[in-house]
Design a protein around this motif. Structure first.
Motif, PDB file in Angstrom:
ATOM      1  N   PRO A 114      78.215 111.600  26.935  1.00  0.00           N
ATOM      2  CA  PRO A 114      79.041 110.355  27.058  1.00  0.00           C
ATOM      3  C   PRO A 114      78.424 109.421  28.218  1.00  0.00           C
ATOM      4  CG  PRO A 114      80.794 111.837  26.497  1.00  0.00           C
ATOM      5  CD  PRO A 114      79.396 112.350  26.732  1.00  0.00           C
ATOM      6  N   LYS A 115      78.377 108.244  28.001  1.00  0.00           N
ATOM      7  CA  LYS A 115      77.909 107.270  29.052  1.00  0.00           C
ATOM      8  C   LYS A 115      78.970 106.433  29.598  1.00  0.00           C
ATOM      9  CE  LYS A 115      74.805 106.069  25.743  1.00  0.00           C
ATOM     10  NZ  LYS A 115      74.546 107.113  24.795  1.00  0.00           N
ATOM     11  N   GLY A 116      79.104 106.367  30.790  1.00  0.00           N
ATOM     12  CA  GLY A 116      80.219 105.159  31.237  1.00  0.00           C
ATOM     13  C   GLY A 116      79.832 104.185  31.508  1.00  0.00           C
TER      14      GLY A 116
ATOM     15  N   GLY B  38      71.019 104.273  10.181  1.00  0.00           N
ATOM     16  CA  GLY B  38      71.557 105.277  10.799  1.00  0.00           C
ATOM     17  C   GLY B  38      70.911 105.278  12.170  1.00  0.00           C
ATOM     18  N   ARG B  39      71.348 106.369  12.795  1.00  0.00           N
ATOM     19  CA  ARG B  39      70.946 106.269  14.363  1.00  0.00           C
ATOM     20  C   ARG B  39      69.432 107.049  14.271  1.00  0.00           C
ATOM     21  NH1 ARG B  39      75.287 106.757  17.691  1.00  0.00           N
ATOM     22  NH2 ARG B  39      77.348 106.690  16.415  1.00  0.00           N
ATOM     23  N   LEU B  40      68.656 106.232  15.113  1.00  0.00           N
ATOM     24  CA  LEU B  40      67.284 106.520  15.100  1.00  0.00           C
ATOM     25  C   LEU B  40      66.921 107.990  15.403  1.00  0.00           C
ATOM     26  CD1 LEU B  40      66.293 103.149  16.521  1.00  0.00           C
ATOM     27  CD2 LEU B  40      65.425 104.095  14.230  1.00  0.00           C
TER      28      LEU B  40
ATOM     29  N   THR C 226      80.079 100.494  22.292  1.00  0.00           N
ATOM     30  CA  THR C 226      80.841 100.600  23.550  1.00  0.00           C
ATOM     31  C   THR C 226      79.948  99.735  24.429  1.00  0.00           C
ATOM     32  OG1 THR C 226      81.488 102.776  23.217  1.00  0.00           O
ATOM     33  CG2 THR C 226      82.125 102.053  25.449  1.00  0.00           C
ATOM     34  N   GLU C 227      78.532  99.736  24.398  1.00  0.00           N
ATOM     35  CA  GLU C 227      77.795  99.143  25.314  1.00  0.00           C
ATOM     36  C   GLU C 227      77.976  97.271  25.246  1.00  0.00           C
ATOM     37  OE1 GLU C 227      77.212 101.500  23.536  1.00  0.00           O
ATOM     38  OE2 GLU C 227      75.601 102.911  24.245  1.00  0.00           O
ATOM     39  N   THR C 228      78.106  97.307  23.902  1.00  0.00           N
ATOM     40  CA  THR C 228      78.047  95.596  23.593  1.00  0.00           C
ATOM     41  C   THR C 228      79.369  94.963  23.819  1.00  0.00           C
ATOM     42  OG1 THR C 228      78.621  95.769  21.281  1.00  0.00           O
ATOM     43  CG2 THR C 228      76.376  96.078  21.739  1.00  0.00           C
TER      44      THR C 228
HETATM   45 MG    MG Z   1      75.952 105.086  21.018  1.00  0.00          MG
END
Ligand code: MG
Ligand code: ATP
Length: 646
Positions: A268-270, A511-513, A413-415
């Motif tokens: 996971p990225k914070g 889908g996820r790349l 989460t990033e957006t």
């Molecule tokens: Mg993601």
């Protein structure tokens, strides 16, 4: 697949904030004149010092800058509390339904403001200052919202850690931001079971001597060990704190919170979010995408530990003065009618949930839904994964009575807030499509060589310009931030997802790349194949991954979960193959179909294809980063079945 198109409900459109013409006009304006557009949108907030600059953003390879409303000043808790408490203090801000049916609380705007103020004063007394991080490890209870707003009130930065995470996962997240204060509870309660939060916290803190104070909310009031030098009861501390705490003015670009991604694709990225732009985007999009009107009761089922709850259970709705339903438990306990009973009891108007939950409730049949009066519902929402048309149609018909539009909201989460979604009064709906860009959002589909796909077609989903809610960095790792989102396609934000645009300009997430399967040179997304499998009446859910294949390069491996009471058979396998063949084509036919009693998911309910990929390749030992896996026994189960066969 040729989906149905569901027209815009005319009665809803006539009262909506945005209708079809309005969308076209506003979208155009938001692209032609982003400064003017967002200056206007930002008036949804009260600014203690108005901004003069709106947008200062660049995605160029040598300079990624993301700043919105930079010289404006405000306070998020003031915007989410005081201005509403002043007008309707005795009305409910939070309607809380506990895990045990009948256990409930009604928290008014005045109550909440007072609790937030007392907690903010307590934190200050414990030495928390503007810019300090505070970790929050709480169940879905009003105190979790109070904790977030109390941090915001004094300019501290919250880091909410999902209460289903282990001591180890909690420790990692506390270490990352080095908070000196943790807010937790004695225990949580989920589906009738106690969750040992304080015990987990104690274990996490063994290796973190820099944590000076732990505030403990009494949730179950059962016995837990307290360390007198470090631990304080929340209720005792608040009782001694003054009930008034003036909100601290912060800059628009001062951080509001850090929050970790769900861990579907790896560690996971914070993500670090700031105050002004985030709150403008959250508030404006909440109002538009759910067509929120004053008086509406909003029920978002996400846990407070996910971004969905940050933006569309807490900040977006409360900034608009909306009353929110906060539910502590799970949809299937004590039985599968729990959500529907809550919707009926609180006369919920807007309901927002995830496809994984819809699919699991579909397995229980229509009866638990039908026995409740859901006529108060007006708008439904979906988030977190692509929703397969089968689940969409069930949600629309059985839950929404065929009357409520579903807004399928694509974001990360990033957006910070939504990027693609239909607006209920403005767009016809296609099941499985996230429709069109939100205002100011400029999607681009790029080929691997960086060239843009024009008109109809598929590609890497990117965004050509910034939006106010965008995360500003990964906490403590700017390099990873630049590399993950801005290096693959210079000049663009890269989502990591694939998408297709149809002839009407509607977007479909493919889908996820990371999960794309390359069969004999054809790149296939997982979503369409999974949706085809799940359209069979015996199938509850399916996950598709690639595996090494001598001739094709990659073969297609399908893991299929059957509905309750359905028997596994070779005949069913053949039917499923045939179904994929007719729906998509022979190229997409799985080379192997295996039955899985359950699919591995992360804690927010998303399918973990990266784990299935390893199993499909015959690697039964290493599962990669498992810190976010909801239930490892599901993985072991699948591995055991495999080892028996191979
Ligand atoms: Mg993601
Ligand atoms: P990680 O980034 O750690 O791998 P994650 O991507 O699951 O985890 P989130 O930020 O919670 O973390 O989820 C965002 C992702 O969820 C999107 O990139 C997309 O793949 C998927 N997603 C969210 N909403 C939708 C939607 N409406 N339709 C399709 N996919 C969606």
């Amino acid at each position: 697949m040729n989906p149905h198109v569901f027209p815009i409900p005319t009665d809803l459109a006539s009262k909506a904030h945005v209708d079809a013409r309005g969308y076209e006009e506003m979208y155009r304006r938001s692209i032609d004149d982003p400064e003017g557009f967002w200056r206007e949108q930002a008036q949804i907030l009260d600014w203690s010092r108005p901004f003069t600059q709106v947008k200062n953003t660049r995605y160029s390879p040598e300079d990624v800058t993301i700043e919105w409303f930079a010289d404006g000043r405000l306070n998020a808790s003031y915007n989410c509390l005081d201005r509403h408490a002043a007008q309707k203090g005795s009305e409910p801000a939070i309607l809380w339904a506990g895990d045990t049916p009948g256990d409930q609380r009604r928290v008014t705007w005045s109550d909440l403001r007072q609790e937030v103020s007392r907690l903010a004063n307590t934190l200050t007394k414990l030495g928390v200052k503007k810019g300090d991080f505070v970790s929050v490890y709480l169940p879905v209870i009003p105190e979790a919202i109070a904790a977030m707003l109390a941090c915001a009130r004094i300019g501290a930065v919250h880091s909410v850690v999902f209460s289903g995470f282990s001591a180890e996962a909690l420790a990692g997240r506390i270490k990352d931001c080095r908070s000196r204060v943790l807010i937790t509870a004695d225990e949580g309660l989920r589906a009738g079971k106690y969750v040992p939060l304080k015990k987990n916290a104690d274990a996490a803190l063994e290796s973190l001597p820099f944590v000076e104070h732990v505030l403990v909310v009494r949730r179950t009031s059962r016995d837990v060990p307290m360390n007198p030098e470090r631990d304080l009861w929340y209720d005792g501390a608040l009782a001694q704190a003054p009930a008034d705490c003036p909100p601290v003015e912060v800059g628009a670009e001062d951080p509001l919170f850090v929050l970790y991604t769900s861990g579907s694709t790896g560690k996971p990225k914070g993500m670090l979010h700031t105050t002004g732009g985030y709150l403008v985007h959250a508030a404006a999009s909440f109002r538009a995408m759910f067509d929120y009107h004053p008086g509406d009761i909003h029920f978002c089922t996400a846990d407070v530990g996910w971004v969905t709850a940050h933006t569309y259970l807490i900040y977006g709705p409360l900034a608009n003065g909306a009353t929110v339903v906060l539910f502590e438990g799970v949809p299937t306990w004590p039985d599968a009618s729990r959500w529907w009973q809550i919707i009926e009891a609180y006369r919920v108007n807007i309901f927002y949930t995830a496809p994984t939950a819809i699919r699991s409730l579909m397995r229980e049949g229509e009866a638990p839904v039908r026995k409740h009066d859901l006529s108060s519902l007006r708008v439904l929402g979906s988030v977190g994964e692509p929703i397969n048309p089968e689940a969409w149609l069930w949600y629309h018909e059985v839950v929404g009575g065929g009357r409520c539009p579903i807004t399928d909201t694509y974001w990360q989460t990033e957006t910070g807030a939504v990027l693609l979604c239909p607006l209920p009064g403005a767009m016809a709906l296609k099941p499985g499509s996230a429709a069109k860009p939100f205002f100011g959002v400029r999607p681009a589909l790029l080929n691997s060589d960086g060239s843009a796909v024009e008109g109809e077609g598929a590609g890497n989903l990117c965004f050509a310009d910034s939006w106010p809610g965008q995360a500003r960095t990964i906490l403590g790792d700017r390099e990873r931030f630049l590399k993950t989102y801005f290096s693959t396609f210079p000049g663009y934000y890269f989502t990591g997802d694939g998408a297709r645009r149809d002839a009407d300009g509607y977007y479909w997430i493919t889908g996820r790349l990371d999960d794309v399967i390359n069969v004999s040179g054809h790149r296939l997304g997982t979503v369409e194949i999974e949706a085809a499998l799940a359209s069979h009446s015996s199938v509850a859910e399916a996950a598709v991954v690639g595996f090494p294949h001598e001739i094709k390069g990659q073969g297609i491996f399908a893991f299929v979960t059957l509905k309750e009471g359905i028997t596994e058979s070779d005949e069913l396998r053949r039917e499923l193959l045939q179904l994929v063949r007719t729906r998509i084509g022979p190229i997409a036919m799985p080379d192997r179909i295996e039955w899985a009693p359950q699919l591995p998911k992360n804690r927010s309910g998303k399918i973990l294809r990266r784990i299935l990929t390893r199993i499909a390749a015959g690697d039964f030992e290493s599962h990669g980063d498992t810190s976010t896996v909801a239930d490892l026994s599901v993985v072991e189960d699948i591995v055991r079945r495999f080892q028996k066969q191979n």
